[in-house]
Design a protein around this motif. Structure first.
Motif, PDB file in Angstrom:
ATOM      1  N   PRO A  67       8.003 -73.531 -96.469  1.00 43.50           N
ATOM      2  CA  PRO A  67       7.831 -74.172 -97.780  1.00 43.50           C
ATOM      3  C   PRO A  67       6.405 -74.673 -97.967  1.00 43.50           C
ATOM      4  CG  PRO A  67       9.791 -74.988 -96.648  1.00 43.50           C
ATOM      5  CD  PRO A  67       9.027 -74.172 -95.659  1.00 43.50           C
ATOM      6  N   LEU A  68       5.921 -74.691 -99.223  1.00 45.15           N
ATOM      7  CA  LEU A  68       4.579 -75.181 -99.524  1.00 45.15           C
ATOM      8  C   LEU A  68       4.502 -76.683 -99.292  1.00 45.15           C
ATOM      9  CD1 LEU A  68       3.768 -73.280-102.838  1.00 45.15           C
ATOM     10  CD2 LEU A  68       2.797 -72.829-100.593  1.00 45.15           C
ATOM     11  N   SER A  69       3.368 -77.132 -98.786  1.00 51.68           N
ATOM     12  CA  SER A  69       3.119 -78.557 -98.691  1.00 51.68           C
ATOM     13  C   SER A  69       2.935 -79.119-100.096  1.00 51.68           C
ATOM     14  CB  SER A  69       1.860 -78.821 -97.860  1.00 51.68           C
ATOM     15  OG  SER A  69       0.715 -78.329 -98.547  1.00 51.68           O
ATOM     16  N   PRO A  70       3.059 -80.453-100.274  1.00 53.65           N
ATOM     17  CA  PRO A  70       2.845 -81.018-101.616  1.00 53.65           C
ATOM     18  C   PRO A  70       1.490 -80.667-102.205  1.00 53.65           C
ATOM     19  CG  PRO A  70       3.877 -82.634-100.173  1.00 53.65           C
ATOM     20  CD  PRO A  70       3.536 -81.449 -99.313  1.00 53.65           C
ATOM     21  N   ALA A  71       0.441 -80.677-101.372  1.00 53.43           N
ATOM     22  CA  ALA A  71      -0.891 -80.343-101.888  1.00 53.43           C
ATOM     23  C   ALA A  71      -0.954 -78.892-102.327  1.00 53.43           C
ATOM     24  CB  ALA A  71      -1.946 -80.632-100.831  1.00 53.43           C
ATOM     25  N   ASP A  72      -0.364 -77.995-101.506  1.00 49.95           N
ATOM     26  CA  ASP A  72      -0.377 -76.579-101.876  1.00 49.95           C
ATOM     27  C   ASP A  72       0.455 -76.330-103.124  1.00 49.95           C
ATOM     28  OD1 ASP A  72      -2.017 -75.965 -99.780  1.00 49.95           O
ATOM     29  OD2 ASP A  72      -0.375 -75.457 -98.414  1.00 49.95           O
ATOM     30  N   ALA A  73       1.578 -77.044-103.233  1.00 48.61           N
ATOM     31  CA  ALA A  73       2.410 -76.875-104.424  1.00 48.61           C
ATOM     32  C   ALA A  73       1.679 -77.336-105.673  1.00 48.61           C
ATOM     33  CB  ALA A  73       3.721 -77.663-104.260  1.00 48.61           C
ATOM     34  N   GLU A  74       0.946 -78.444-105.555  1.00 49.45           N
ATOM     35  CA  GLU A  74       0.179 -78.934-106.704  1.00 49.45           C
ATOM     36  C   GLU A  74      -0.913 -77.938-107.062  1.00 49.45           C
ATOM     37  OE1 GLU A  74      -0.960 -81.552-109.709  1.00 49.45           O
ATOM     38  OE2 GLU A  74       0.774 -81.597-108.390  1.00 49.45           O
ATOM     39  N   GLY A  75      -1.572 -77.392-106.015  1.00 45.98           N
ATOM     40  CA  GLY A  75      -2.616 -76.416-106.276  1.00 45.98           C
ATOM     41  C   GLY A  75      -2.080 -75.160-106.934  1.00 45.98           C
ATOM     42  N   ALA A  76      -0.867 -74.761-106.543  1.00 44.19           N
ATOM     43  CA  ALA A  76      -0.279 -73.575-107.153  1.00 44.19           C
ATOM     44  C   ALA A  76       0.071 -73.821-108.612  1.00 44.19           C
ATOM     45  CB  ALA A  76       0.978 -73.168-106.374  1.00 44.19           C
ATOM     46  N   GLU A  77       0.459 -75.089-108.913  1.00 42.49           N
ATOM     47  CA  GLU A  77       0.823 -75.402-110.290  1.00 42.49           C
ATOM     48  C   GLU A  77      -0.414 -75.465-111.184  1.00 42.49           C
ATOM     49  OE1 GLU A  77       3.027 -79.000-112.775  1.00 42.49           O
ATOM     50  OE2 GLU A  77       2.660 -79.160-110.628  1.00 42.49           O
ATOM     51  N   ALA A  78      -1.535 -76.006-110.630  1.00 49.09           N
ATOM     52  CA  ALA A  78      -2.750 -76.165-111.436  1.00 49.09           C
ATOM     53  C   ALA A  78      -3.425 -74.821-111.592  1.00 49.09           C
ATOM     54  CB  ALA A  78      -3.672 -77.180-110.779  1.00 49.09           C
ATOM     55  N   ALA A  79      -2.941 -74.049-112.538  1.00 44.59           N
ATOM     56  CA  ALA A  79      -3.351 -72.654-112.618  1.00 44.59           C
ATOM     57  C   ALA A  79      -4.645 -72.446-113.382  1.00 44.59           C
ATOM     58  CB  ALA A  79      -2.234 -71.814-113.262  1.00 44.59           C
ATOM     59  N   GLU A  80      -4.964 -73.345-114.326  1.00 45.99           N
ATOM     60  CA  GLU A  80      -6.132 -73.116-115.167  1.00 45.99           C
ATOM     61  C   GLU A  80      -7.381 -73.682-114.510  1.00 45.99           C
ATOM     62  OE1 GLU A  80      -7.733 -73.774-119.752  1.00 45.99           O
ATOM     63  OE2 GLU A  80      -5.702 -74.371-119.157  1.00 45.99           O
ATOM     64  N   VAL A  81      -8.379 -72.836-114.331  1.00 45.31           N
ATOM     65  CA  VAL A  81      -9.643 -73.254-113.717  1.00 45.31           C
ATOM     66  C   VAL A  81     -10.575 -73.764-114.809  1.00 45.31           C
ATOM     67  CG1 VAL A  81     -11.657 -72.523-112.382  1.00 45.31           C
ATOM     68  CG2 VAL A  81      -9.383 -71.625-111.815  1.00 45.31           C
ATOM     69  N   ILE A  82     -10.995 -75.027-114.685  1.00 46.35           N
ATOM     70  CA  ILE A  82     -11.912 -75.631-115.660  1.00 46.35           C
ATOM     71  C   ILE A  82     -13.360 -75.361-115.267  1.00 46.35           C
ATOM     72  CG2 ILE A  82     -12.602 -77.765-116.794  1.00 46.35           C
ATOM     73  CD1 ILE A  82      -9.883 -78.927-116.037  1.00 46.35           C
ATOM     74  N   LEU A  83     -13.680 -75.624-114.002  1.00 50.98           N
ATOM     75  CA  LEU A  83     -15.019 -75.422-113.467  1.00 50.98           C
ATOM     76  C   LEU A  83     -14.914 -74.704-112.138  1.00 50.98           C
ATOM     77  CD1 LEU A  83     -16.443 -79.013-114.104  1.00 50.98           C
ATOM     78  CD2 LEU A  83     -16.973 -76.968-115.441  1.00 50.98           C
ATOM     79  N   SER A  84     -15.953 -73.936-111.803  1.00 51.86           N
ATOM     80  CA  SER A  84     -15.879 -73.136-110.586  1.00 51.86           C
ATOM     81  C   SER A  84     -17.268 -72.958-109.977  1.00 51.86           C
ATOM     82  CB  SER A  84     -15.248 -71.767-110.883  1.00 51.86           C
ATOM     83  OG  SER A  84     -15.225 -70.966-109.727  1.00 51.86           O
ATOM     84  N   ASP A  85     -17.315 -72.987-108.654  1.00 52.87           N
ATOM     85  CA  ASP A  85     -18.507 -72.623-107.892  1.00 52.87           C
ATOM     86  C   ASP A  85     -18.097 -71.457-106.992  1.00 52.87           C
ATOM     87  OD1 ASP A  85     -20.572 -72.352-105.996  1.00 52.87           O
ATOM     88  OD2 ASP A  85     -21.130 -74.460-106.190  1.00 52.87           O
ATOM     89  N   PRO A  86     -18.305 -70.217-107.443  1.00 49.04           N
ATOM     90  CA  PRO A  86     -17.812 -69.059-106.689  1.00 49.04           C
ATOM     91  C   PRO A  86     -18.386 -68.961-105.281  1.00 49.04           C
ATOM     92  CG  PRO A  86     -18.452 -68.422-108.922  1.00 49.04           C
ATOM     93  CD  PRO A  86     -18.942 -69.824-108.717  1.00 49.04           C
ATOM     94  N   GLU A  87     -19.633 -69.371-105.083  1.00 47.23           N
ATOM     95  CA  GLU A  87     -20.237 -69.255-103.759  1.00 47.23           C
ATOM     96  C   GLU A  87     -19.524 -70.129-102.735  1.00 47.23           C
ATOM     97  OE1 GLU A  87     -24.391 -69.957-103.857  1.00 47.23           O
ATOM     98  OE2 GLU A  87     -24.848 -68.269-105.186  1.00 47.23           O
ATOM     99  N   LEU A  88     -19.023 -71.267-103.168  1.00 49.58           N
ATOM    100  CA  LEU A  88     -18.326 -72.181-102.259  1.00 49.58           C
ATOM    101  C   LEU A  88     -16.808 -72.030-102.309  1.00 49.58           C
ATOM    102  CD1 LEU A  88     -20.341 -75.501-102.785  1.00 49.58           C
ATOM    103  CD2 LEU A  88     -20.579 -73.823-100.946  1.00 49.58           C
TER     104      LEU A  88
END
Length: 285
Positions: A67-88
């Motif tokens: 099963p996903l951890s709470p942090a991983d589950a939250e990350g999976a839910e937060a689907a829309e990317v607002i800002l991104s640094d592709p290199e990192l």
């Protein structure tokens, strides 16, 4: 009278017929049982079958994902990317996009996800949120725009330790000013005191009916990352339309949190209010 020999022959034929019928029925029952059911029914008792069905899929089959951890589950839910640094491989994400703001925020870094509190406006294109790596990309400053309006502009700061995926606490600039800034307005003269200076402003040319009894602040709070160092800026007001200047607070990492370590006060370039500044030793009694 019946012949004894015929009775013996009849008896033998009857026994043979019964044996043949029994053998055929047994063979038919064995063929109708599916191989899987036959195998399980010969090994598992009803209690064993019930115990096996109660095992979690990962134990029963050995191949189901954990099963996903709470942090991983939250990350999976937060689907829309607002800002991104592709290199990192670093993103600021939101699980909700409402009519005026992004909510359900989280920071993703190399497959890990950390929820953060607050929200950020989604319609301010002049002052968008910021995702700023610093300290050799071991940390990230997340600056949110939480409110704006006439005489109001509010930001919020989150600092993330990317190596641990933990948020580092930060001093509130408003709490710091509540504890370290004193002010007084009397007879058209305003006095501000910080730990290292006293400032006197002559406001007698200003309409005294609109002056506060003491300096106000909190309607505008800005954050910035400059040369790898974090700053907050808070204007100081003496009326709804008159700013005396602004306080700049510098942060440094101390004892596991970002604390205010240096404070400066600056006048605006177009400030026409007469001002006298007297520096003093903050450690003097």
């Amino acid at each position: 009278r019946s012949n004894p020999m015929l009775r013996k022959i009849y008896f033998v034929l009857t026994i043979c017929a019964l044996f043949f019928m029994t053998a055929c029925g047994t063979a038919k029952d064995e063929v109708s049982l599916p191989p899987s059911e036959k195998e399980e029914s010969s090994v598992l008792s009803p209690s064993d079958e019930e115990e096996r069905s109660s095992l979690p899929p990962s134990d029963e089959e050995g191949s189901a994902p954990a099963p996903l951890s709470p942090a991983d589950a939250e990350g999976a839910e937060a689907a829309e990317v607002i800002l991104s640094d592709p290199e990192l491989d670093l993103q600021l994400c939101a699980s909700q996009n409402t009519s005026d703001s992004y909510r359900g925020l989280s920071v993703r870094y190399k497959g890990q996800s950390l929820p953060i509190s607050g929200s950020t406006l989604n319609q301010n294109f002049m002052f968008p949120p910021s995702l700023l790596p610093f300290d050799s990309a071991s940390k990230a400053a997340v600056i949110l725009v939480t409110g704006e309006g006439t005489g109001m502009f509010l930001m919020d700061l989150h600092v993330i330790d990317l190596s641990q995926m933990e948020e580092i606490p930060c001093d509130s600039p408003l709490d710091w000013l509540d504890s370290h800034l004193t002010s007084r307005v009397s007879g058209g003269i305003a006095t501000l005191s910080l730990p290292d200076r006293d400032m006197t402003f002559d406001l007698r040319e200003t309409d005294p009916d609109n002056l506060y009894e003491e300096a106000g602040y909190g309607g505008i709070v800005k954050y910035a990352l400059v040369n790898e160092e974090l700053y907050a800026e808070v204007p100081i007001q003496i009326s709804p339309v008159v700013n005396l200047g602004y306080v700049t607070l510098k942060y440094a990492l101390q004892d596991g949190r970002y604390a205010v370590t240096q404070v400066d006060f600056s006048l605006y370039e177009d400030d026409s209010i007469p001002c006298e500044i007297r520096l003093r030793d903050p450690d003097a009694e």
